[in-house]
Design an enzyme around this catalytic site. Structure first.
Site, PDB file in Angstrom:
ATOM      1  N   LYS A 174       3.318   6.016  10.702  1.00  0.00           N
ATOM      2  CA  LYS A 174       2.104   7.558  11.425  1.00  0.00           C
ATOM      3  C   LYS A 174       2.578   6.999  12.892  1.00  0.00           C
ATOM      4  CE  LYS A 174       0.883   9.376   7.791  1.00  0.00           C
ATOM      5  NZ  LYS A 174       0.619  11.045   7.015  1.00  0.00           N
ATOM      6  N   ASP A 200       6.051   9.321   9.838  1.00  0.00           N
ATOM      7  CA  ASP A 200       5.977  11.105   9.875  1.00  0.00           C
ATOM      8  C   ASP A 200       4.618  11.134  10.824  1.00  0.00           C
ATOM      9  OD1 ASP A 200       3.229  12.297   8.111  1.00  0.00           O
ATOM     10  OD2 ASP A 200       3.277  11.214   7.155  1.00  0.00           O
ATOM     11  N   GLU A 225       8.994  12.714   9.840  1.00  0.00           N
ATOM     12  CA  GLU A 225       7.949  14.339   8.705  1.00  0.00           C
ATOM     13  C   GLU A 225       7.320  14.600   9.223  1.00  0.00           C
ATOM     14  OE1 GLU A 225       6.994  11.373   6.225  1.00  0.00           O
ATOM     15  OE2 GLU A 225       5.543  12.773   5.180  1.00  0.00           O
ATOM     16  N   ASP A 250       7.091  17.659   4.567  1.00  0.00           N
ATOM     17  CA  ASP A 250       6.201  17.640   4.138  1.00  0.00           C
ATOM     18  C   ASP A 250       4.886  18.859   3.776  1.00  0.00           C
ATOM     19  OD1 ASP A 250       3.990  16.272   2.856  1.00  0.00           O
ATOM     20  OD2 ASP A 250       3.402  15.123   4.239  1.00  0.00           O
ATOM     21  N   LYS A 274       5.481  16.700  -3.034  1.00  0.00           N
ATOM     22  CA  LYS A 274       3.901  16.529  -3.342  1.00  0.00           C
ATOM     23  C   LYS A 274       3.264  17.682  -4.603  1.00  0.00           C
ATOM     24  CE  LYS A 274       2.084  14.092   0.848  1.00  0.00           C
ATOM     25  NZ  LYS A 274       1.120  14.535   1.953  1.00  0.00           N
TER      26      LYS A 274
HETATM   27  O1  OSB Z   1       1.451  13.126   5.316  1.00  0.00           O
HETATM   28  O2  OSB Z   1       2.041  11.835   4.164  1.00  0.00           O
HETATM   29  C1  OSB Z   1       1.554  12.491   4.290  1.00  0.00           C
HETATM   30  C2  OSB Z   1      -2.024  11.088   3.395  1.00  0.00           C
HETATM   31  C3  OSB Z   1      -2.678  12.036   3.189  1.00  0.00           C
HETATM   32  C4  OSB Z   1      -2.530  13.039   3.474  1.00  0.00           C
HETATM   33  C5  OSB Z   1      -1.308  12.888   3.882  1.00  0.00           C
HETATM   34  C6  OSB Z   1      -0.480  12.561   4.063  1.00  0.00           C
HETATM   35  C7  OSB Z   1      -0.628  11.268   3.331  1.00  0.00           C
HETATM   36  C8  OSB Z   1       0.331   9.456   3.976  1.00  0.00           C
HETATM   37  C9  OSB Z   1      -0.513   8.216   3.235  1.00  0.00           C
HETATM   38  O3  OSB Z   1       1.296   9.468   4.286  1.00  0.00           O
HETATM   39  C10 OSB Z   1       0.683   8.618   1.634  1.00  0.00           C
HETATM   40  C11 OSB Z   1       0.166   7.351   0.884  1.00  0.00           C
HETATM   41  O4  OSB Z   1      -0.595   7.421  -0.106  1.00  0.00           O
HETATM   42  O5  OSB Z   1      -0.127   6.251   1.167  1.00  0.00           O
HETATM   43 MG    MG Z   2       3.202  13.323   5.289  1.00  0.00          MG
END
Ligand code: OSB
Ligand code: MG
Length: 381
Positions: A174, A200, A225, A250, A274
């Site tokens: 992140k 991300d 991302e 995303d 997702k």
């Molecule tokens: O942006 O992918 C994302 C978790 C909560 C909300 C958004 C995101 C995420 C993650 C975690 O990146 C991914 C996971 O569940 O391991």
């Molecule tokens: Mg993401």
């Protein structure tokens, strides 16, 4: 559908994360999770999970708005004899659930929780695995880890090295302005050129940051991302022209049409899918097929789901169009104890087994534990 849905029980549980998860829009300590129990009235039931977070920082849906939307607009369209839309009273196919909800604008995560639960119920009724019902054939799914923003570089590197040692196929960090180039360069240095590394941004940048983001091109990331705003495809297309690093979207992929728009506009080259964010499996399958047809790299994202939500994502990720490792970490990455048995595990080569030989979602739900964690519940009939 093989039969109706006669009741939906909504529950909110609180599940404390083992360690806080920091993203560009905040830190999660305790996951507020909305769970659904879909009752077929024939002895068959299925649990499902709404992936909405507590606050609308990642996406407009929240735990509370999803509860409201399911109670007021979604459940009445699918429960038993459909009161508000008698023309759509009888579901002959599980995809009819998606069609019955198509006139509701927004509320993707609320719709998905019910729609996916209907697929879970259908799989249970037919005695087949959810993966099989969706058309998945992979025996295992490849898994990457999402690592939160970490102020201490030594801690970050240690965490990433351990993840590689555990078998994870890809490390996603992140990032946000000020916590991006330096930690990513340190990770690249520590893990070597061969490591699959991604970032991300969760919409933390604007087009004014394009030059800074272009400096990431030297780091050989597999993708970045969602650098820009969640609903902005046009500026992502502009940014992609200025980056060698592929952009993965995303937050922006809210439905099939947005995925198609992304490809038309060139807003990115990779899709994070997702099912909980696009309104459920019918929509997710259409996006999967689109990416497969067009040769677009695709992977399954995560939302810090409990083992219930994870079952749905693992089943989807068993489809052949998922070409990259998903955010499908095992239970122990998030929770001291999950709400399902067996817990989700990963082997030393970063693979999570798809429970093809079990009917329904493939894990048992620990009802006593869920009762203990429940802060609120309501039965809709
Ligand atoms: O942006 O992918 C994302 C978790 C909560 C909300 C958004 C995101 C995420 C993650 C975690 O990146 C991914 C996971 O569940 O391991
Ligand atoms: Mg993401």
């Amino acid at each position: 559908m093989t039969g109706p849905i006669v009741a939906i029980t909504l529950r909110e549980i609180r599940l404390p994360l083992k360690e806080p998860f920091a993203t560009a829009h905040g830190t999660v300590f305790d996951r507020r999770i909305l769970l659904l129990e879909i009752d077929g009235g024939d002895g068959c039931r299925a649990w499902s999970e709404c992936v909405a977070m507590a606050e609308p920082g990642y996406f407009p849906d929240t735990v509370d708005t999803a509860w409201l939307a399911i109670r007021e607009w979604i459940a009445p369209r699918v429960l038993g004899r459909c009161r508000q839309r008698p023309d759509r009273a009888t579901f002959t196919d599980v995809r009819d659930v998606h069609r019955a909800l198509a006139d509701i604008r927004g509320h993707q995560m609320a719709r998905a929780a019910v729609e996916m639960g209907a697929w879970g119920l259908e799989a249970t009724r037919r005695g087949v695995s959810l993966a099989k019902l969706l058309g998945g054939s992979r025996r295992t799914v490849a898994t990457g880890i999402a690592v939160g923003i970490q102020a201490d570089l030594a801690v970050l590197i240690d965490q990433a090295r351990r993840a590689v040692g555990d078998g994870y196929r890809r490390i996603k960090l992140k990032i946000r302005p000020g916590a991006d180039l330096e930690p990513l360069a340190a990770l690249r240095q520590a893990l070597g050129d061969g490591a699959a590394l991604t970032a991300d941004a969760n919409s933390a940048y604007t087009l004014a940051d394009a030059d800074r983001l272009a400096r990431l091109d030297d780091l050989g990331l597999e993708m970045i991302e969602q650098p820009l705003a969640w609903d902005d495809l046009v500026r992502h297309a502009e940014l992609q022209k200025r980056l060698a690093t592929p952009i993965c979207l995303d937050e922006s992929i809210t439905c099939f049409d947005r995925a198609e728009d992304m490809l038309t506009l060139g807003s990115g080259r990779v899709v994070n899918l997702k099912p909980g964010r696009v309104g459920g499996f019918a929509e997710a399958l259409a996006i999967h097929d689109l990416c497969q047809r067009r040769g677009v790299p695709l992977w399954c994202g995560g939302m810090l789901e409990s083992g219930i939500g994870r079952a749905y994502n693992v089943a989807l990720a068993s489809l052949p169009g998922f070409t990259l490792p998903g955010d499908l970490s095992p239970s122990a990455r998030y929770w001291r104890r999950d709400v399902v048995t067996p817990e989700w595990t990963m082997d030393g080569r970063g693979r999570v087994a798809v429970p093809h030989d079990l009917p329904g979602i493939g894990v048992d739900v620990d009802r006593d534990r869920i009762e203990n964690l429940t802060v609120k519940h309501q039965v809709l009939r």
